[in-house]
Design a protein around this motif. Structure first.
Motif, PDB file in Angstrom:
ATOM      1  N   VAL A  30       0.837  -1.203   0.000  1.00 38.36           N
ATOM      2  CA  VAL A  30       0.000   0.000   0.000  1.00 38.36           C
ATOM      3  C   VAL A  30       0.871   1.252   0.000  1.00 38.36           C
ATOM      4  CG1 VAL A  30      -1.595   1.361   1.420  1.00 38.36           C
ATOM      5  CG2 VAL A  30      -2.020  -1.072   1.054  1.00 38.36           C
ATOM      6  N   GLU A  31       1.917   1.247   0.812  1.00 37.30           N
ATOM      7  CA  GLU A  31       2.820   2.400   0.856  1.00 37.30           C
ATOM      8  C   GLU A  31       3.499   2.601  -0.496  1.00 37.30           C
ATOM      9  OE1 GLU A  31       6.646   3.997   3.493  1.00 37.30           O
ATOM     10  OE2 GLU A  31       5.446   2.293   4.182  1.00 37.30           O
ATOM     11  N   HIS A  32       3.861   1.500  -1.158  1.00 35.57           N
ATOM     12  CA  HIS A  32       4.467   1.589  -2.491  1.00 35.57           C
ATOM     13  C   HIS A  32       3.489   2.207  -3.489  1.00 35.57           C
ATOM     14  CE1 HIS A  32       7.086   0.483  -5.835  1.00 35.57           C
ATOM     15  NE2 HIS A  32       6.037  -0.055  -6.437  1.00 35.57           N
ATOM     16  N   LEU A  33       2.235   1.781  -3.436  1.00 37.49           N
ATOM     17  CA  LEU A  33       1.232   2.353  -4.339  1.00 37.49           C
ATOM     18  C   LEU A  33       0.997   3.834  -4.039  1.00 37.49           C
ATOM     19  CD1 LEU A  33      -1.437  -0.505  -4.468  1.00 37.49           C
ATOM     20  CD2 LEU A  33       0.021   0.265  -6.352  1.00 37.49           C
ATOM     21  N   ASN A  34       1.006   4.201  -2.767  1.00 41.80           N
ATOM     22  CA  ASN A  34       0.801   5.601  -2.398  1.00 41.80           C
ATOM     23  C   ASN A  34       1.899   6.503  -2.928  1.00 41.80           C
ATOM     24  OD1 ASN A  34      -1.586   5.121  -1.007  1.00 41.80           O
ATOM     25  ND2 ASN A  34      -0.584   4.896   0.979  1.00 41.80           N
ATOM     26  N   SER A  35       3.098   5.961  -3.090  1.00 39.36           N
ATOM     27  CA  SER A  35       4.221   6.766  -3.572  1.00 39.36           C
ATOM     28  C   SER A  35       4.221   6.934  -5.082  1.00 39.36           C
ATOM     29  CB  SER A  35       5.542   6.126  -3.129  1.00 39.36           C
ATOM     30  OG  SER A  35       5.752   4.881  -3.804  1.00 39.36           O
ATOM     31  N   ASP A  37       2.603   7.661  -9.015  1.00 40.11           N
ATOM     32  CA  ASP A  37       1.629   8.475  -9.745  1.00 40.11           C
ATOM     33  C   ASP A  37       0.322   7.700  -9.831  1.00 40.11           C
ATOM     34  OD1 ASP A  37       1.062  10.770 -11.824  1.00 40.11           O
ATOM     35  OD2 ASP A  37       0.511   8.888 -12.827  1.00 40.11           O
ATOM     36  N   ARG A  38      -0.811   8.427  -9.790  1.00 42.93           N
ATOM     37  CA  ARG A  38      -2.105   7.744  -9.758  1.00 42.93           C
ATOM     38  C   ARG A  38      -2.348   6.885 -11.003  1.00 42.93           C
ATOM     39  NH1 ARG A  38      -3.116   6.739  -5.033  1.00 42.93           N
ATOM     40  NH2 ARG A  38      -0.875   6.636  -5.316  1.00 42.93           N
ATOM     41  N   ASP A  39      -1.917   7.342 -12.156  1.00 49.24           N
ATOM     42  CA  ASP A  39      -2.097   6.527 -13.364  1.00 49.24           C
ATOM     43  C   ASP A  39      -1.280   5.247 -13.279  1.00 49.24           C
ATOM     44  OD1 ASP A  39      -3.873   8.269 -14.605  1.00 49.24           O
ATOM     45  OD2 ASP A  39      -2.279   9.449 -15.518  1.00 49.24           O
ATOM     46  N   ASP A  40      -0.050   5.349 -12.798  1.00 47.71           N
ATOM     47  CA  ASP A  40       0.792   4.163 -12.663  1.00 47.71           C
ATOM     48  C   ASP A  40       0.215   3.210 -11.614  1.00 47.71           C
ATOM     49  OD1 ASP A  40       2.509   5.181 -14.550  1.00 47.71           O
ATOM     50  OD2 ASP A  40       3.911   6.030 -13.090  1.00 47.71           O
ATOM     51  N   ALA A  41      -0.261   3.770 -10.491  1.00 51.18           N
ATOM     52  CA  ALA A  41      -0.838   2.930  -9.445  1.00 51.18           C
ATOM     53  C   ALA A  41      -2.074   2.199  -9.956  1.00 51.18           C
ATOM     54  CB  ALA A  41      -1.184   3.771  -8.226  1.00 51.18           C
ATOM     55  N   ALA A  42      -2.894   2.889 -10.757  1.00 49.55           N
ATOM     56  CA  ALA A  42      -4.087   2.251 -11.317  1.00 49.55           C
ATOM     57  C   ALA A  42      -3.698   1.117 -12.260  1.00 49.55           C
ATOM     58  CB  ALA A  42      -4.931   3.291 -12.051  1.00 49.55           C
ATOM     59  N   ALA A  43      -2.631   1.324 -13.044  1.00 48.23           N
ATOM     60  CA  ALA A  43      -2.174   0.281 -13.962  1.00 48.23           C
ATOM     61  C   ALA A  43      -1.641  -0.928 -13.196  1.00 48.23           C
ATOM     62  CB  ALA A  43      -1.090   0.849 -14.884  1.00 48.23           C
ATOM     63  N   VAL A  44      -0.912  -0.681 -12.110  1.00 43.48           N
ATOM     64  CA  VAL A  44      -0.384  -1.778 -11.298  1.00 43.48           C
ATOM     65  C   VAL A  44      -1.533  -2.589 -10.703  1.00 43.48           C
ATOM     66  CG1 VAL A  44       0.822  -2.311  -9.143  1.00 43.48           C
ATOM     67  CG2 VAL A  44       1.829  -0.718 -10.770  1.00 43.48           C
ATOM     68  N   LEU A  68      -8.400   5.415  -8.140  1.00 44.98           N
ATOM     69  CA  LEU A  68      -7.815   4.230  -8.763  1.00 44.98           C
ATOM     70  C   LEU A  68      -8.896   3.334  -9.366  1.00 44.98           C
ATOM     71  CD1 LEU A  68      -5.131   3.311  -6.071  1.00 44.98           C
ATOM     72  CD2 LEU A  68      -4.883   4.741  -8.101  1.00 44.98           C
ATOM     73  N   VAL A  69     -10.021   3.202  -8.695  1.00 46.59           N
ATOM     74  CA  VAL A  69     -11.123   2.387  -9.213  1.00 46.59           C
ATOM     75  C   VAL A  69     -11.755   3.061 -10.433  1.00 46.59           C
ATOM     76  CG1 VAL A  69     -13.453   1.538  -8.688  1.00 46.59           C
ATOM     77  CG2 VAL A  69     -11.602   1.259  -7.021  1.00 46.59           C
ATOM     78  N   ALA A  70     -11.871   4.393 -10.390  1.00 46.48           N
ATOM     79  CA  ALA A  70     -12.508   5.122 -11.492  1.00 46.48           C
ATOM     80  C   ALA A  70     -11.724   5.001 -12.795  1.00 46.48           C
ATOM     81  CB  ALA A  70     -12.661   6.592 -11.122  1.00 46.48           C
ATOM     82  N   ARG A  71     -10.433   4.701 -12.708  1.00 50.45           N
ATOM     83  CA  ARG A  71      -9.594   4.617 -13.911  1.00 50.45           C
ATOM     84  C   ARG A  71      -9.506   3.205 -14.472  1.00 50.45           C
ATOM     85  NH1 ARG A  71      -4.746   9.028 -12.526  1.00 50.45           N
ATOM     86  NH2 ARG A  71      -6.199  10.651 -11.854  1.00 50.45           N
TER      87      ARG A  71
END
Length: 457
Positions: A30-35, A37-44, A68-71
């Protein structure tokens, strides 16, 4: 988490994208995702297997989960929400814009859709808004063995199994609660009521404020508390972790308010420049207008200042002392009211306590001021004039009055705000300091006129 349903198999590229999360536990992931970009986190998230993505999305510490869910593809997003605990799915669904909610609602499975609709009906910061509808409830005429078997069958689809709620077989109303510890120590053929707690179950109304829910959970040392309607039917349960998450968010909001600004609804680094200006400018403007009254008060005493310039040297010292004492009192009272240590009717007890407290604190500062003036005068560091002793007495008396007033006003302001229906945390430290500044000048020069009249004034 509910039983997982794999909606798709990730390809080689997706596996590579999600690889950094493979070796991390849930909190670190979760901490990794928070760090990111939102587009990258959504892709992951999209690249992860559905159970893993749901596991991460269910963590309250994951920032911008709704974004993240909206993307995501609507089918994937609906699948995720369908596998989450209903209360967390509702939180994420509520964070979507109206367009996404409309598009996603009818793609949800009927159970999830109905649960989200029910939970959305409750006002924010209430037990109903916090509760989950996924809990273990069994008829009160079951045996221990039958209940244990049922728990084994449903535990993956329930938020917690630490408490089992016993319902009247006919009315389906809450009868009693049995803890998992008591359940596993009971004889399999024993009636479930035989191992239930002896005291009546503690339950709350869906409209109860989350702070009161937290107080009851702490008072009765519970891991979860049932939410019931007027007839005693269990609507859901509020777990201790949900309460803690809500109270942390509320405490953060109170800290922002106490600092003299609107509460931020996003992490500091994710607040845009324009939004940051809007959140802070309003209160600063109000406080600035309040401080203008200080200038007006000084203009009123312009003649006294012209005749005794030495008095101006101590204005910042005296004003800051009054503001500091007021902020101390406000901080103490806001916390005491939040913890239900005090009620509105206790205001007079607080006043009787703060008046002597403020006077003694002011006297201590006054003695320090007299010592300071005397040392500077005798050491030749500054010449306060032939009447320096009376000047020192004026400063000391003013400190007693202003610090006493600051303590009293700072302690009463939270009571006034709560009585008017406002959040006591709105009694911010800058607001109290501004109030004490204006009144402190009047106290200061009134005392100076009494003591120095006929000499300096």
């Amino acid at each position: 988490m509910k039983n997982p349903i794999l909606l798709r198999q990730p390809g080689a590229a997706a596996v590579t994208l999600a690889a950094p999360l493979a070796a991390l536990d849930t909190a670190d992931a979760v901490e990794h995702l928070n760090s990111m970009d939102r587009d990258d986190a959504a892709a992951v998230l999209a690249a992860l297997p559905v159970p893993r993505a749901v596991e991460l999305l269910e963590q309250p510490e994951l920032r911008d989960a709704s974004v993240l869910v909206a993307r995501q593809d609507l089918a994937l997003a609906a699948g995720w929400l369908g596998q989450m605990a209903h209360d967390r799915a509702t939180d994420i669904f509520q964070g979507l814009d109206a367009k996404h909610r409309d598009q996603l609602l009818w793609r949800l499975d009927p159970d999830t859709r109905d649960a989200i609709r029910k939970l959305l009906r409750y006002p924010p910061n209430t037990a109903g808004a916090l509760m989950t509808t996924e809990f273990v409830a069994v008829p009160a005429d079951w045996t221990v063995g039958r209940t244990l078997q049922y728990v084994r069958e449903v535990e993956r689809s329930r938020e917690t199994v630490y408490a089992i709620y016993l319902l009247d077989p006919r009315e389906q109303t809450l009868v009693q609660v049995v803890t998992m510890r008591r359940l596993i120590t009971g004889e399999p053929d024993a009636p479930i009521l035989q191992v239930a707690q002896a005291t009546p179950p503690v339950a709350v109304d869906a409209q109860m404020d989350q702070e009161e829910v937290a107080r009851l959970i702490r008072r009765h040392d519970l891991l979860a508390i049932p939410v019931v309607d007027a007839r005693g039917h269990v609507l859901g349960i509020v777990t201790v972790d949900d309460v803690l998450d809500a109270l942390i968010a509320e405490s953060t909001e109170d800290v922002h308010k106490f600092g003299g600004m609107e509460a931020l609804d996003k992490p500091y680094m994710r607040i845009g420049f324009g939004e940051m200006i809007r959140k802070r400018a309003g209160w600063l403007g109000v406080l600035f207008l309040g401080e203008m009254l200080t200038a007006s008060a000084m203009q009123h005493f312009e003649d006294q200042l012209a005749r005794a310039v030495v008095l101006t040297l101590f204005i910042p010292l005296i004003m800051s002392s009054g503001g500091n004492s007021g902020s101390q009192a406000t901080s103490l009272l806001i916390r005491a009211l939040a913890l239900r240590e005090l009620r509105l009717g206790d205001w007079w007890k607080v006043a009787l306590r703060e008046i002597p407290t403020g006077a003694v604190l002011g006297a201590i500062l006054g003695l320090l001021a007299i010592a300071r003036i005397a040392v500077w005068q005798y050491a030749g560091l500054y010449d306060y004039g032939p009447h320096w002793g009376m000047v020192a007495l004026t400063i000391a008396a003013a400190l007693v009055g202003i610090v006493g007033f600051g303590s009293l006003s700072g302690s009463m302001l939270p009571f006034v705000l709560q009585r008017l229906g406002f959040d006591p945390a709105s009694a911010s430290a800058p607001f109290v300091a501004t109030l004490v500044d204006v009144t402190g000048l009047v106290i200061y020069f009134s005392i100076a006129a009494l003591i120095l009249g006929g000499t300096l004034l």
